[in-house]
Design a protein around this motif. Structure first.
Motif, PDB file in Angstrom:
ATOM      1  N   ASP A 205       0.801  -1.153   0.055  1.00 22.07           N
ATOM      2  CA  ASP A 205      -0.035   0.128   0.009  1.00 22.07           C
ATOM      3  C   ASP A 205       1.539   1.093  -0.221  1.00 22.07           C
ATOM      4  OD1 ASP A 205      -2.862  -1.185   2.272  1.00 22.07           O
ATOM      5  OD2 ASP A 205      -2.278  -1.200   0.056  1.00 22.07           O
ATOM      6  N   ILE A 206       0.441   2.195  -0.316  1.00 19.63           N
ATOM      7  CA  ILE A 206       0.938   3.808  -0.899  1.00 19.63           C
ATOM      8  C   ILE A 206       0.042   4.368  -0.021  1.00 19.63           C
ATOM      9  CG2 ILE A 206       1.697   5.894  -1.825  1.00 19.63           C
ATOM     10  CD1 ILE A 206       1.760   3.470  -4.507  1.00 19.63           C
ATOM     11  N   ILE A 207       0.636   5.082   1.509  1.00 24.50           N
ATOM     12  CA  ILE A 207      -0.087   5.874   2.202  1.00 24.50           C
ATOM     13  C   ILE A 207       0.195   7.457   1.809  1.00 24.50           C
ATOM     14  CG2 ILE A 207      -1.058   6.033   4.863  1.00 24.50           C
ATOM     15  CD1 ILE A 207       0.189   3.175   5.049  1.00 24.50           C
ATOM     16  N   GLY A 208      -0.395   8.720   1.820  1.00 23.99           N
ATOM     17  CA  GLY A 208      -0.191   9.651   2.454  1.00 23.99           C
ATOM     18  C   GLY A 208      -0.325  10.132   3.203  1.00 23.99           C
ATOM     19  N   LEU A 209       1.174  10.960   3.851  1.00 23.59           N
ATOM     20  CA  LEU A 209       1.945  10.867   5.205  1.00 23.59           C
ATOM     21  C   LEU A 209       0.965  12.287   5.163  1.00 23.59           C
ATOM     22  CD1 LEU A 209       5.089   9.161   5.579  1.00 23.59           C
ATOM     23  CD2 LEU A 209       2.749   8.676   6.610  1.00 23.59           C
ATOM     24  N   GLU A 210       0.992  12.725   7.266  1.00 24.37           N
ATOM     25  CA  GLU A 210       0.309  14.335   7.310  1.00 24.37           C
ATOM     26  C   GLU A 210       2.212  14.518   7.727  1.00 24.37           C
ATOM     27  OE1 GLU A 210       1.116  17.207   9.874  1.00 24.37           O
ATOM     28  OE2 GLU A 210       1.317  15.607  10.507  1.00 24.37           O
ATOM     29  N   LYS A 211       2.412  16.092   7.022  1.00 28.37           N
ATOM     30  CA  LYS A 211       3.745  16.741   7.458  1.00 28.37           C
ATOM     31  C   LYS A 211       4.364  16.220   8.502  1.00 28.37           C
ATOM     32  CE  LYS A 211       6.416  21.516   6.133  1.00 28.37           C
ATOM     33  NZ  LYS A 211       5.374  22.836   5.421  1.00 28.37           N
ATOM     34  N   SER A 212       3.364  16.939   9.212  1.00 30.13           N
ATOM     35  CA  SER A 212       4.333  17.329  11.056  1.00 30.13           C
ATOM     36  C   SER A 212       5.154  15.427  11.347  1.00 30.13           C
ATOM     37  CB  SER A 212       3.157  17.450  11.714  1.00 30.13           C
ATOM     38  OG  SER A 212       3.087  18.819  12.224  1.00 30.13           O
ATOM     39  N   TYR A 213       4.363  14.707  10.807  1.00 40.80           N
ATOM     40  CA  TYR A 213       4.628  13.373  10.812  1.00 40.80           C
ATOM     41  C   TYR A 213       5.746  12.522  10.146  1.00 40.80           C
ATOM     42  CZ  TYR A 213       4.861   8.060  11.386  1.00 40.80           C
ATOM     43  OH  TYR A 213       5.457   7.039  11.543  1.00 40.80           O
ATOM     44  N   ALA A 214       5.820  13.766   8.727  1.00 44.26           N
ATOM     45  CA  ALA A 214       6.892  13.028   7.916  1.00 44.26           C
ATOM     46  C   ALA A 214       7.653  13.361   7.726  1.00 44.26           C
ATOM     47  CB  ALA A 214       6.499  13.123   6.240  1.00 44.26           C
ATOM     48  N   GLU A 215       8.371  14.548   8.410  1.00 39.97           N
ATOM     49  CA  GLU A 215       9.363  15.902   8.963  1.00 39.97           C
ATOM     50  C   GLU A 215      10.474  15.110   9.815  1.00 39.97           C
ATOM     51  OE1 GLU A 215       8.783  19.971   6.411  1.00 39.97           O
ATOM     52  OE2 GLU A 215       8.884  19.761   8.530  1.00 39.97           O
ATOM     53  N   PHE A 216       9.433  14.265  10.789  1.00 34.41           N
ATOM     54  CA  PHE A 216      10.248  13.714  11.949  1.00 34.41           C
ATOM     55  C   PHE A 216      10.485  12.303  11.511  1.00 34.41           C
ATOM     56  CE2 PHE A 216       9.527   9.549  15.281  1.00 34.41           C
ATOM     57  CZ  PHE A 216      10.511  10.740  16.018  1.00 34.41           C
ATOM     58  N   LEU A 217       9.908  11.456  10.459  1.00 36.60           N
ATOM     59  CA  LEU A 217      10.739  10.500  10.135  1.00 36.60           C
ATOM     60  C   LEU A 217      11.539  11.179   9.147  1.00 36.60           C
ATOM     61  CD1 LEU A 217       7.492   8.254   8.220  1.00 36.60           C
ATOM     62  CD2 LEU A 217       8.829   8.119  10.561  1.00 36.60           C
ATOM     63  N   SER A 218      11.857  11.999   8.852  1.00 34.23           N
ATOM     64  CA  SER A 218      13.541  12.678   7.967  1.00 34.23           C
ATOM     65  C   SER A 218      14.006  12.819   8.543  1.00 34.23           C
ATOM     66  CB  SER A 218      12.657  13.619   6.747  1.00 34.23           C
ATOM     67  OG  SER A 218      13.119  14.817   7.973  1.00 34.23           O
ATOM     68  N   VAL A 219      14.007  12.425  10.636  1.00 30.83           N
ATOM     69  CA  VAL A 219      15.032  12.873  10.490  1.00 30.83           C
ATOM     70  C   VAL A 219      15.767  12.018  11.323  1.00 30.83           C
ATOM     71  CG1 VAL A 219      14.763  15.884  10.605  1.00 30.83           C
ATOM     72  CG2 VAL A 219      14.256  13.545  13.492  1.00 30.83           C
ATOM     73  N   ILE A 220      15.297  10.468  11.337  1.00 27.29           N
ATOM     74  CA  ILE A 220      15.459   9.328  12.180  1.00 27.29           C
ATOM     75  C   ILE A 220      15.709   8.755  11.251  1.00 27.29           C
ATOM     76  CG2 ILE A 220      13.633   9.875  14.768  1.00 27.29           C
ATOM     77  CD1 ILE A 220      11.892   7.662  13.459  1.00 27.29           C
ATOM     78  N   TYR A 221      15.150   8.668  10.055  1.00 25.24           N
ATOM     79  CA  TYR A 221      15.285   7.542   9.084  1.00 25.24           C
ATOM     80  C   TYR A 221      15.984   8.037   7.679  1.00 25.24           C
ATOM     81  CZ  TYR A 221      10.887   4.886   8.860  1.00 25.24           C
ATOM     82  OH  TYR A 221      10.085   3.773   9.846  1.00 25.24           O
ATOM     83  N   LYS A 222      16.860   7.312   7.285  1.00 26.06           N
ATOM     84  CA  LYS A 222      17.938   7.457   6.642  1.00 26.06           C
ATOM     85  C   LYS A 222      18.250   7.593   4.911  1.00 26.06           C
ATOM     86  CE  LYS A 222      22.813   5.502   5.413  1.00 26.06           C
ATOM     87  NZ  LYS A 222      23.839   4.575   5.234  1.00 26.06           N
ATOM     88  N   GLU A 223      18.517   8.576   4.598  1.00 21.80           N
ATOM     89  CA  GLU A 223      17.998   8.895   3.163  1.00 21.80           C
ATOM     90  C   GLU A 223      18.955   8.491   2.329  1.00 21.80           C
ATOM     91  OE1 GLU A 223      17.992  13.121  -0.209  1.00 21.80           O
ATOM     92  OE2 GLU A 223      18.069  13.016   2.087  1.00 21.80           O
ATOM     93  N   SER A 224      17.772   7.962   0.914  1.00 23.73           N
ATOM     94  CA  SER A 224      18.616   6.909  -0.323  1.00 23.73           C
ATOM     95  C   SER A 224      19.108   8.110  -1.411  1.00 23.73           C
ATOM     96  CB  SER A 224      17.486   5.515  -0.121  1.00 23.73           C
ATOM     97  OG  SER A 224      18.525   4.899  -1.268  1.00 23.73           O
ATOM     98  N   LYS A 225      19.939   7.894  -1.332  1.00 25.05           N
ATOM     99  CA  LYS A 225      20.013   8.772  -3.253  1.00 25.05           C
ATOM    100  C   LYS A 225      19.411   7.647  -4.368  1.00 25.05           C
ATOM    101  CE  LYS A 225      22.287  12.157  -1.055  1.00 25.05           C
ATOM    102  NZ  LYS A 225      21.799  13.199  -0.264  1.00 25.05           N
ATOM    103  N   PRO A 226      18.679   8.442  -5.162  1.00 27.43           N
ATOM    104  CA  PRO A 226      18.877   7.224  -5.712  1.00 27.43           C
ATOM    105  C   PRO A 226      19.260   7.142  -7.240  1.00 27.43           C
ATOM    106  CG  PRO A 226      17.746   9.879  -5.982  1.00 27.43           C
ATOM    107  CD  PRO A 226      17.915   9.806  -4.951  1.00 27.43           C
TER     108      PRO A 226
END
Length: 226
Positions: A205-226
């Protein structure tokens, strides 16, 4: 002996997933009704430092972790945050550890917050690599990581999980639109609870995320370079 081994295994799993979130420092409080909780940009100079939250212990339930951090932040009126790395003896920042980290809390006036646009974030939420397709180009996202892609206003983007019973979404961002955030869920098989037997299958499934939660994930997850 077998039962003892099973009990020990269960206890170890509980300890592994045990997590606590503490408000460890309060410098100031701010009285406001802001519901959002965005990542603080480095360039914002008018943010007021309020305190710190510390997360101790690892949990796979990132939504629950966010809700606990959010609740502590709102106790002192914070509406923005920034990851605060632990430091080594020589003062250099330590690598991020998902089992123990600190989040600095701030109050930032709304008028100082700029709209973030022109990017699409896609987060992986499973324990396995996630394969997706964006406009027929394939990407693989590792567990607890995310892709950040530039998007062109007016262009149509088709995101697909390329799996049986998987999801496909299409977006056409406008120049003034905020960033878009999606999360790819893993395969889920569970017993049917409707009394008709069989299994409920939910895949990719592809789930849309609310901005606050998404920005939190962006600091505890690692960015994967395409």
């Amino acid at each position: 002996m077998k039962n003892i081994a099973i009990i020990f295994s269960v206890l170890c799993m509980q300890l592994w997933n045990a997590q606590n979130v503490y408000l460890t420092k309060v410098e100031k409080t701010n009285d406001n009704t802001d519901k959002f909780f965005y990542k603080k940009e480095e360039t914002i100079a008018d943010a007021v430092y309020l305190g710190e939250v510390e997360v101790q212990g690892f949990s796979k339930d990132d939504a629950l972790t966010f809700s606990l951090v959010y609740k502590k932040a709102k106790e002192i009126g914070a509406n923005t945050f920034q990851l605060k790395p632990f430091e080594n003896v020589d003062g250099t920042p330590q690598a991020f550890n998902a089992s123990n980290y600190k989040v600095a809390l701030y109050y930032t006036p709304k008028e100082k917050l700029s709209v973030q646009h022109g990017e699409m974030y896609i987060f992986a939420s499973s324990e396995k690599d996630q394969k997706i397709s964006i406009n027929r180009k394939d990407y693989i996202i590792s567990p607890r990581s995310f892709l950040k892609l530039k998007v062109i206003p007016g262009e149509i983007y088709t995101v697909s999980t390329k799996k049986l019973l998987g999801s496909t979404v299409k977006i056409q961002p406008k120049a003034t639109d905020d960033n878009v955030y999606f999360q790819i869920s893993s395969l889920k098989v569970k017993p049917d609870n409707l009394g008709v037997g069989g299994l409920n299958l939910k895949s990719g499934d592809i789930i849309g995320l609310e901005k606050s939660y998404a920005e939190f994930l962006s600091v505890i997850y690692k960015e994967s370079k395409p």
